[in-house]
Write a protein that holds these residues in place. Sequence first.
Motif, PDB file in Angstrom:
ATOM      1  N   TYR A 259       0.848  -1.194   0.000  1.00  0.00           N
ATOM      2  CA  TYR A 259       0.000   0.000   0.000  1.00  0.00           C
ATOM      3  C   TYR A 259       0.885   1.247   0.000  1.00  0.00           C
ATOM      4  CZ  TYR A 259       0.971  -0.634   5.020  1.00  0.00           C
ATOM      5  OH  TYR A 259       1.585  -0.844   6.235  1.00  0.00           O
ATOM      6  N   THR A 260       0.318   2.345  -0.437  1.00  0.00           N
ATOM      7  CA  THR A 260       0.962   3.649  -0.351  1.00  0.00           C
ATOM      8  C   THR A 260       0.619   4.265   1.003  1.00  0.00           C
ATOM      9  OG1 THR A 260       0.737   3.986  -2.743  1.00  0.00           O
ATOM     10  CG2 THR A 260       1.079   5.944  -1.404  1.00  0.00           C
ATOM     11  N   VAL A 261       1.551   5.026   1.563  1.00  0.00           N
ATOM     12  CA  VAL A 261       1.286   5.758   2.803  1.00  0.00           C
ATOM     13  C   VAL A 261       1.257   7.248   2.494  1.00  0.00           C
ATOM     14  CG1 VAL A 261       2.051   6.291   5.149  1.00  0.00           C
ATOM     15  CG2 VAL A 261       2.386   3.983   4.210  1.00  0.00           C
ATOM     16  N   ALA A 262       0.158   7.913   2.881  1.00  0.00           N
ATOM     17  CA  ALA A 262       0.034   9.370   2.752  1.00  0.00           C
ATOM     18  C   ALA A 262      -0.109   9.946   4.154  1.00  0.00           C
ATOM     19  CB  ALA A 262      -1.176   9.738   1.899  1.00  0.00           C
ATOM     20  N   THR A 263       0.898  10.685   4.605  1.00  0.00           N
ATOM     21  CA  THR A 263       0.934  11.195   5.977  1.00  0.00           C
ATOM     22  C   THR A 263       0.727  12.708   5.985  1.00  0.00           C
ATOM     23  OG1 THR A 263       2.509   9.459   6.586  1.00  0.00           O
ATOM     24  CG2 THR A 263       2.300  11.328   8.089  1.00  0.00           C
ATOM     25  N   ALA A 264      -0.237  13.159   6.759  1.00  0.00           N
ATOM     26  CA  ALA A 264      -0.483  14.600   6.882  1.00  0.00           C
ATOM     27  C   ALA A 264       0.684  15.258   7.611  1.00  0.00           C
ATOM     28  CB  ALA A 264      -1.790  14.842   7.626  1.00  0.00           C
ATOM     29  N   ARG A 265       1.130  16.393   7.106  1.00  0.00           N
ATOM     30  CA  ARG A 265       2.205  17.174   7.718  1.00  0.00           C
ATOM     31  C   ARG A 265       1.685  18.583   7.995  1.00  0.00           C
ATOM     32  NH1 ARG A 265       5.629  13.194   9.345  1.00  0.00           N
ATOM     33  NH2 ARG A 265       5.925  11.684   7.625  1.00  0.00           N
ATOM     34  N   ASP A 266       2.527  19.418   8.553  1.00  0.00           N
ATOM     35  CA  ASP A 266       2.071  20.744   8.968  1.00  0.00           C
ATOM     36  C   ASP A 266       1.517  21.583   7.823  1.00  0.00           C
ATOM     37  OD1 ASP A 266       2.634  20.249  11.584  1.00  0.00           O
ATOM     38  OD2 ASP A 266       4.510  21.407  11.640  1.00  0.00           O
ATOM     39  N   PHE A 267       2.065  21.416   6.617  1.00  0.00           N
ATOM     40  CA  PHE A 267       1.668  22.285   5.515  1.00  0.00           C
ATOM     41  C   PHE A 267       1.299  21.493   4.262  1.00  0.00           C
ATOM     42  CE2 PHE A 267       4.903  24.418   8.157  1.00  0.00           C
ATOM     43  CZ  PHE A 267       4.082  25.369   8.751  1.00  0.00           C
ATOM     44  N   GLY A 268       0.857  20.260   4.437  1.00  0.00           N
ATOM     45  CA  GLY A 268       0.479  19.411   3.323  1.00  0.00           C
ATOM     46  C   GLY A 268       0.556  17.956   3.727  1.00  0.00           C
ATOM     47  N   TRP A 269       1.168  17.133   2.885  1.00  0.00           N
ATOM     48  CA  TRP A 269       1.250  15.706   3.195  1.00  0.00           C
ATOM     49  C   TRP A 269       2.435  15.076   2.452  1.00  0.00           C
ATOM     50  CZ3 TRP A 269       0.666  12.253  -0.931  1.00  0.00           C
ATOM     51  CH2 TRP A 269       0.169  12.819  -2.121  1.00  0.00           C
ATOM     52  N   THR A 270       2.937  13.971   2.996  1.00  0.00           N
ATOM     53  CA  THR A 270       4.040  13.248   2.359  1.00  0.00           C
ATOM     54  C   THR A 270       3.558  11.899   1.848  1.00  0.00           C
ATOM     55  OG1 THR A 270       4.746  12.304   4.484  1.00  0.00           O
ATOM     56  CG2 THR A 270       5.816  14.336   3.774  1.00  0.00           C
ATOM     57  N   TRP A 271       4.224  11.404   0.816  1.00  0.00           N
ATOM     58  CA  TRP A 271       3.919  10.064   0.326  1.00  0.00           C
ATOM     59  C   TRP A 271       5.119   9.144   0.501  1.00  0.00           C
ATOM     60  CZ3 TRP A 271       4.514  13.540  -4.106  1.00  0.00           C
ATOM     61  CH2 TRP A 271       5.615  13.238  -4.920  1.00  0.00           C
ATOM     62  N   LYS A 272       4.820   7.857   0.574  1.00  0.00           N
ATOM     63  CA  LYS A 272       5.845   6.814   0.617  1.00  0.00           C
ATOM     64  C   LYS A 272       5.369   5.676  -0.271  1.00  0.00           C
ATOM     65  CE  LYS A 272       8.416   3.804   3.806  1.00  0.00           C
ATOM     66  NZ  LYS A 272       8.555   3.390   5.236  1.00  0.00           N
ATOM     67  N   ILE A 273       6.170   5.383  -1.305  1.00  0.00           N
ATOM     68  CA  ILE A 273       5.803   4.382  -2.307  1.00  0.00           C
ATOM     69  C   ILE A 273       6.901   3.335  -2.388  1.00  0.00           C
ATOM     70  CG2 ILE A 273       5.258   3.987  -4.734  1.00  0.00           C
ATOM     71  CD1 ILE A 273       4.377   6.936  -4.879  1.00  0.00           C
ATOM     72  N   PRO A 274       6.654   2.111  -1.912  1.00  0.00           N
ATOM     73  CA  PRO A 274       7.698   1.081  -1.901  1.00  0.00           C
ATOM     74  C   PRO A 274       7.773   0.287  -3.209  1.00  0.00           C
ATOM     75  CG  PRO A 274       5.752   0.288  -0.730  1.00  0.00           C
ATOM     76  CD  PRO A 274       5.430   1.674  -1.219  1.00  0.00           C
ATOM     77  N   LEU A 275       8.894   0.390  -3.903  1.00  0.00           N
ATOM     78  CA  LEU A 275       9.177  -0.439  -5.072  1.00  0.00           C
ATOM     79  C   LEU A 275      10.144  -1.539  -4.675  1.00  0.00           C
ATOM     80  CD1 LEU A 275       9.755   2.345  -7.769  1.00  0.00           C
ATOM     81  CD2 LEU A 275       7.608   1.275  -7.084  1.00  0.00           C
ATOM     82  N   GLN A 276      10.394  -2.468  -5.585  1.00  0.00           N
ATOM     83  CA  GLN A 276      11.298  -3.573  -5.256  1.00  0.00           C
ATOM     84  C   GLN A 276      12.721  -3.079  -4.991  1.00  0.00           C
ATOM     85  OE1 GLN A 276      11.180  -7.197  -7.645  1.00  0.00           O
ATOM     86  NE2 GLN A 276       9.248  -6.527  -8.544  1.00  0.00           N
ATOM     87  N   HIS A 277      13.168  -2.068  -5.735  1.00  0.00           N
ATOM     88  CA  HIS A 277      14.570  -1.666  -5.675  1.00  0.00           C
ATOM     89  C   HIS A 277      14.807  -0.359  -4.933  1.00  0.00           C
ATOM     90  CE1 HIS A 277      12.955   0.747  -8.838  1.00  0.00           C
ATOM     91  NE2 HIS A 277      14.096   1.288  -9.186  1.00  0.00           N
ATOM     92  N   ARG A 278      13.734   0.336  -4.543  1.00  0.00           N
ATOM     93  CA  ARG A 278      13.883   1.596  -3.825  1.00  0.00           C
ATOM     94  C   ARG A 278      12.517   2.050  -3.331  1.00  0.00           C
ATOM     95  NH1 ARG A 278      11.485   5.256  -7.014  1.00  0.00           N
ATOM     96  NH2 ARG A 278      11.746   5.198  -9.278  1.00  0.00           N
ATOM     97  N   THR A 279      12.537   3.163  -2.597  1.00  0.00           N
ATOM     98  CA  THR A 279      11.299   3.770  -2.115  1.00  0.00           C
ATOM     99  C   THR A 279      11.190   5.184  -2.669  1.00  0.00           C
ATOM    100  OG1 THR A 279      11.284   2.481  -0.063  1.00  0.00           O
ATOM    101  CG2 THR A 279      10.029   4.520  -0.062  1.00  0.00           C
ATOM    102  N   GLY A 280      10.012   5.532  -3.182  1.00  0.00           N
ATOM    103  CA  GLY A 280       9.764   6.894  -3.630  1.00  0.00           C
ATOM    104  C   GLY A 280       9.133   7.701  -2.508  1.00  0.00           C
ATOM    105  N   ASN A 281       9.615   8.926  -2.311  1.00  0.00           N
ATOM    106  CA  ASN A 281       9.111   9.790  -1.249  1.00  0.00           C
ATOM    107  C   ASN A 281       8.845  11.183  -1.798  1.00  0.00           C
ATOM    108  OD1 ASN A 281      10.128   7.952   1.201  1.00  0.00           O
ATOM    109  ND2 ASN A 281      11.839   8.196  -0.220  1.00  0.00           N
ATOM    110  N   GLY A 282       7.861  11.858  -1.212  1.00  0.00           N
ATOM    111  CA  GLY A 282       7.590  13.226  -1.633  1.00  0.00           C
ATOM    112  C   GLY A 282       6.794  13.978  -0.587  1.00  0.00           C
ATOM    113  N   TYR A 283       6.838  15.295  -0.671  1.00  0.00           N
ATOM    114  CA  TYR A 283       6.076  16.163   0.220  1.00  0.00           C
ATOM    115  C   TYR A 283       5.333  17.157  -0.656  1.00  0.00           C
ATOM    116  CZ  TYR A 283       5.246  19.400   4.230  1.00  0.00           C
ATOM    117  OH  TYR A 283       4.692  20.193   5.211  1.00  0.00           O
TER     118      TYR A 283
END
Length: 502
Positions: A259-283
């Motif tokens: 599953y993808t994780v979307a976490t609320a932050r102070d001024f928006g939200w961050t994502w966490k996307i797990p692939l086989q070879h790495r993890t994608g992150n963003g705010y």
Amino acid sequence: MANPIKSICIVGGGTTGWMAASLLSTVLQKADIKITVVESPDIATIGVGESTVPSIMDFLRACQINLQEFMVATSASFKLGIRFDDWLTPGKHFFHPFGRVGHEVNGFDFYQAWLKSCADGGATRLADHAPAAIMAESQRFMLRPQQSDSWVLNSYSYALHLDAIAVSCFLRELSQARGVKRIEATVDKALVDERNFITSLELNDGSLIESDFYIDCTGFKGLLIQDALNVGYEDWGEYLPCNRAVTVQTENTASLAPYTVATARDFGWTWKIPLQHRTGNGYVFSSRYCSDEEATDTLLEVVGGKLLGKPRVIPFTTGKRKKLWHNNCLALGLSSGFLEPLESTAIHLVYKSLVHFIKHFPDADFDSCNEQAFNKKIDADYREVRDFIILHYCTAGRANTEFWRWCKNMPVPESLREKIQSFRSRGQVDHSPSQFFSGDSWVSIFEGMNIRPEKYHPLMDAFDSVNISRMLQDNAKNIKDAVESMPMHDDFIRQNCVTNFK
């Protein structure tokens, strides 16, 4: 008498351009239509559309792509939904599952039976009745059987986490094998006639390309749809405050969560996307309340694992072109508009646009009624996604920053206001087959944000409370038992879809 078009030119590669080439080369393989992709070596792919929704599986089937081969090539993992962390209050999370949540009870929505059970002291969670949610909690996965008598095995859906750049490479190779011509060049400008139709493209080497129809996949710039045809842009910033994203990739530090994780932050939200070879992150954040430097620092504080590159800031304007199809040009992907990736709908909207386009495929007369019908349908799709994303903000429980306090009193489109009022009144969500987000999806967000209807459907009182309670208990147990027999997601990937990425 038919007046068929003979050629289509797709300007821009990337995930969007090669999705268009792959699907069209499959569907039009007997139509004698030449397809050309002009792909610039100087323009990098944005490469952040790496979390998808279940329609990605429809796209793969429509393109006759083997799922296993695709997953190996794109370092993909499976996705059963999205976990929303800290949106209600810090430390609380809820899950938006793909697929069904319960099943109808004598023609009534399952949610109404569950509401009655809650009023009578029932103890099951709504998520207990969603197979995808229980699979995600257990980090288990299996492909849904093609034929099964089990309600549980027929009721979950899944999507993919994937490497966007690898997807582009895979689809490019596939398309070229199916006869698509690729030209490596940069389009300097589009030439337009007195009717405001594109007649040709001028390339950076001085040559011209002529085509009957053009598909604009040039990203935010909109080289054809905006620079050449000037269709205009509908800005939805008044509803959606975030206008920037900072992204970074990291090494994996844990098992692959399905599953993808979307976490609320102070001024928006961050994502966490797990692939086989790495993890994608963003705010995803609002520059009105947060600087690029502050957003970058926040993201780097919360990611796990070694950085695999430098953080990159991407500005955007939420909204859509006033027309996605104008005369002999169709805008796709970022050229057509942008809705923040909170529900991972970017690739879905590309596919949905292509499906609508194929249904309304033009001839060389370019009937304006046909174009209008297409634009009406895709406009409704964009507005549906927009409203669903707004729902997350306007119902969030946070009020710890000025950003979230603004969201509590934010403007809401009338279309969404009516949906919220209907739900608050008696837990009903109007839904039509043409809409992407099901009633179950809407209910999952409402419940996750702790919004409960004032009452349930009055006819539910005709059902025996003991029987409803027993049915819910049995339903939850059947799901739990079925999920416990499934392999772990990590093991399933390792045994079936392992990638050769380093």
